[in-house]
Scaffold this active site. Structure first.
Site, short mmCIF file in Angstrom:
data_model
loop_
_atom_site.label_atom_id
_atom_site.label_comp_id
_atom_site.label_asym_id
_atom_site.label_seq_id
_atom_site.Cartn_x
_atom_site.Cartn_y
_atom_site.Cartn_z
N GLY A 169 18.72 13.28 -12.97
CA GLY A 169 17.99 12.05 -12.65
C GLY A 169 17.83 11.20 -13.90
N GLY A 170 16.80 10.40 -13.89
CA GLY A 170 16.56 9.51 -15.03
C GLY A 170 16.36 10.26 -16.33
N GLY A 404 47.97 -5.07 -34.17
CA GLY A 404 46.52 -5.21 -34.23
C GLY A 404 45.86 -3.89 -34.63
N ALA A 405 46.50 -2.78 -34.25
CA ALA A 405 45.92 -1.47 -34.57
C ALA A 405 45.85 -1.26 -36.08
CB ALA A 405 46.72 -0.37 -33.90
C1 HXC Z 1 7.61 20.47 -10.56
C2 HXC Z 1 9.33 21.96 -10.54
C3 HXC Z 1 10.26 20.92 -10.68
C4 HXC Z 1 9.78 19.59 -10.77
C5 HXC Z 1 11.34 22.77 -10.63
N1 HXC Z 1 10.05 23.09 -10.51
N2 HXC Z 1 11.50 21.44 -10.72
N3 HXC Z 1 8.01 21.73 -10.49
N4 HXC Z 1 8.44 19.42 -10.69
N5 HXC Z 1 10.59 18.56 -10.91
C6 HXC Z 1 9.48 24.42 -10.40
C7 HXC Z 1 9.79 25.10 -9.08
O1 HXC Z 1 8.82 24.76 -8.14
C8 HXC Z 1 9.71 26.58 -9.48
O2 HXC Z 1 8.35 26.95 -9.55
C9 HXC Z 1 10.23 26.57 -10.88
O3 HXC Z 1 10.11 25.23 -11.36
C10 HXC Z 1 11.69 26.96 -10.96
O4 HXC Z 1 12.42 26.20 -10.01
P1 HXC Z 1 13.47 26.86 -9.03
O5 HXC Z 1 13.81 25.84 -8.01
O6 HXC Z 1 12.97 28.19 -8.56
O7 HXC Z 1 14.68 27.12 -10.03
P2 HXC Z 1 16.23 26.94 -9.76
O8 HXC Z 1 16.60 27.60 -8.47
O9 HXC Z 1 16.91 27.37 -10.99
O10 HXC Z 1 16.44 25.39 -9.58
C11 HXC Z 1 16.23 24.49 -10.66
C12 HXC Z 1 16.29 23.03 -10.16
C13 HXC Z 1 15.37 22.86 -8.95
C14 HXC Z 1 17.72 22.72 -9.78
C15 HXC Z 1 15.89 22.16 -11.33
O11 HXC Z 1 14.07 23.41 -9.26
C16 HXC Z 1 15.21 21.45 -8.56
O12 HXC Z 1 16.07 20.90 -7.86
N6 HXC Z 1 14.06 20.86 -8.90
C17 HXC Z 1 13.74 19.52 -8.54
C18 HXC Z 1 14.60 18.55 -9.30
C19 HXC Z 1 14.16 17.15 -9.03
O13 HXC Z 1 14.39 16.60 -7.93
N7 HXC Z 1 13.40 16.57 -9.98
C20 HXC Z 1 12.83 15.28 -9.87
C21 HXC Z 1 13.98 14.32 -10.06
S1 HXC Z 1 13.43 12.69 -10.18
P3 HXC Z 1 7.87 28.45 -9.39
O14 HXC Z 1 6.40 28.37 -9.34
O15 HXC Z 1 8.50 28.96 -8.13
O16 HXC Z 1 8.39 29.18 -10.60
C22 HXC Z 1 13.35 12.50 -11.79
C23 HXC Z 1 13.05 11.12 -12.14
C24 HXC Z 1 13.01 10.96 -13.62
O17 HXC Z 1 13.52 13.35 -12.56
C25 HXC Z 1 13.07 9.51 -13.85
C26 HXC Z 1 12.99 9.20 -15.27
C27 HXC Z 1 13.25 7.74 -15.48
#
Ligand code: HXC
Length: 510
Positions: A169-170, A404-405
């Protein structure tokens, strides 16, 4: 008193456990080190000074008030690498997946501010599920605060990102604005939108690895400068690379003791260029024979391989090397190689690193793909970067320097300080055959005549002496004395002083 001290120890021990032993075990089972273990490998033993160990999040939504971990998913502080100061943040995947909360972002911002204040690099070890979903917009604000600091720190202190897990993401835009990105194969990935969104929107089916793994980003997209096998290798190589860099834009890079004599003669360089001008040779060999102890830290080795970039030392002093690679696409300039080298030249110029340019370039790659892809604008990036650079610039033309290079590749006309050519150099406006077919268009059906004219053109221009007679080449040198010449020039250029006219900033063709 004893009890108070014990309480501190207990609190520290709890903070060091991050999200708990179970999650630490899960991290290890994935072949990944924890945030703290990574810092231990990266920094000199015992040098880490942690900050904000007891910071916790402030979120009270979604039951978050009952779930709080000291440190809030990122370990921050300072330490040393081979005795030199560096600031570090290391995201802890065991705490909410290393996701970025408001306070997590504040911790990162604090070390970035400190780094800028004292003039020390920042290394970010990224392993995060992105924005802390429970915190919503507060997390987005936190990202933006980090982004703003990335921009302000750019060109002031070196910023290095090591991607050691998810970065999606971002969130990718913070590493994207740093000077260098390293990735770990199989366990790290970077993308703006993940495979599921890609499938929904474009119907493409792609794995995480294919979409944004270390191989993808170090070969195709060039988002990453290097891919490593595992956490330990990535961190050890980060240490190695750090040693080449100055701490900030006002300091020179450190001088490391070298056992390689500055006047070492390398006779094998006299025969490295084949007598057939169409036969390639490996420019890596030339680089390794010139620099201290053959130690060359190449960047982006698998992307745009017709251009070689990287860091090395001459008499212990860091130099940035930019070199055409005749083994790939005959070493010509194209979109990717121009962009690759342009950013590197600007990096060197930001951080007072002299640039050594090795030239064997037949020209720009022709074709609609290049023209429609904007080679005009992208080629201009490299021209601009060399033209604006004020660090010492030494150029050696080993063989071809056409059209040019020739101008682009750190020529005399772009304020090259010392421009050397080997006797094998061919410096001309274009290749003999093409030139003759234009000048003698009327004779083009007479093959013998054209061959004769081509030979005459070649013998007149396919050498360094026309350019040398005009002072565009400072000296035609023996290949075997190249190292000696460069070392001497670098010594002389230590006191070089050159400034561009005052401006707010330039307008490089982006
Ligand atoms: C809160 C999160 C989290 C998040 C993971 N966790 N991502 N908690 N916010 N963004 C937590 C899970 O709940 C879990 O908690 C632990 O971290 C491990 O995650 P798992 O899913 O069990 O691990 P894994 O299977 O390895 O998967 C990793 C992952 C997945 C691919 C990163 O967790 C995921 O898809 N997370 C969400 C990603 C996402 O959509 N992020 C927001 C994107 S928007 P427990 O308690 O079970 O250990 C964004 C905008 C930014 O980022 C913009 C900036 C400009």
């Amino acid at each position: 008193m004893k009890e108070i001290l014990k309480e501190l120890e207990d609190r520290r021990a709890q903070a060091r456990l991050g999200g708990g032993q179970k999650r630490i075990d899960a991290q290890h089972a994935r072949g990944k080190l924890t945030a703290r273990e990574r810092i231990e490998v990266l920094l000199d033993e015992g040098s880490f000074e942690e900050m904000d160990m007891f910071v916790t999040h402030r979120c009270t939504d979604f039951g978050m008030e009952k779930m709080s971990y000291p440190g809030d998913g990122v370990v921050t502080g300072s330490g040393t690498i081979n005795g030199r100061l560096v600031y570090v943040f290391s995201q802890d995947f065991t705490v909410f997946g290393g996701s970025l909360s408001e306070t997590h972002a504040q911790k990162i911002c604090k070390v970035m501010d400190m780094a800028m204040r004292v003039g020390a690099p920042v290394i970010g070890l990224n392993d995060s599920g992105g924005a802390r979903i429970q915190e919503g917009v507060a997390s987005l604000a936190g990202y933006a605060d980090v982004f703003q600091r990335n921009v302000l720190a750019s060109g002031v202190v070196p910023q290095i990102s090591v991607i050691m897990g998810p970065c999606a993401g971002g969130a990718v835009y913070s590493p994207a604005m740093t000077d260098m990105i390293f990735m770990v194969k199989d366990s790290s990935y970077m993308f703006v939108t993940g495979p599921d969104v890609v499938k929904t929107v474009t119907n493409e089916v792609v794995t995480q690895e294919e979409l944004g793994g270390a191989i993808t980003h170090s070969t195709k997209s060039a988002v990453a400068d290097k891919a490593f096998e595992n956490d330990v290798e990535a961190l050890m190589q980060t240490r190695r690379m750090f040693d080449f860099l100055p701490l900030n834009n006002r300091e020179a890079a450190p001088v490391r003791p070298s056992f390689d004599g500055a006047d070492r003669v390398e006779l094998s360089l006299d025969s490295v260029v084949p007598s057939n001008p169409n036969k390639p040779y490996d420019m890596h060999e030339v680089i390794e024979k010139i620099v201290d102890e053959g130690d060359f830290f190449e960047l982006q080795p698998l992307h745009a391989r017709n251009m070689i970039i990287g860091l090395a030392r001459m008499e212990g002093q860091t130099v940035g090397i930019v070199a055409n690679q005749p083994m790939v696409l005959a070493g010509c300039l194209d979109i990717d190689s121009s962009k690759k080298a342009a950013r590197f030249v600007r990096f060197c110029d930001c951080f007072n690193i002299p640039i050594l340019t090795l030239v064997d370039v037949p020209g720009f790659l022709p074709g609609t793909a290049q023209e429609h892809g904007g080679i005009i604008k992208h080629g201009a990036k490299l021209l601009f970067a060399f033209g604006e650079a004020t660090v010492p610039k030494i150029t050696v033309i080993t063989r071809k320097a056409y059209g040019g290079a020739y101008d682009v590749m750190s020529s005399k006309h772009l304020r090259g300080d010392m421009n050397y050519a080997w006797p094998t150099a061919e410096i001309a406006v274009m290749g003999a055959k093409g030139a003759v077919e234009i000048i003698y268009r009327a004779e083009r059906d007479d093959a013998d005549k054209i061959a004769e004219r081509t030979k005459a053109y070649e013998s007149h221009f396919a050498n360094p002496f026309v350019a040398a007679s005009k002072g565009f080449i400072d000296e035609v040198i023996m290949p075997h004395s190249t190292r000696k010449r460069i070392c001497r020039s670098l010594q002389v250029l230590k006191t070089k002083s050159l400034e561009n006219p005052w401006k707010k900033h330039d307008n490089i063709p982006l």
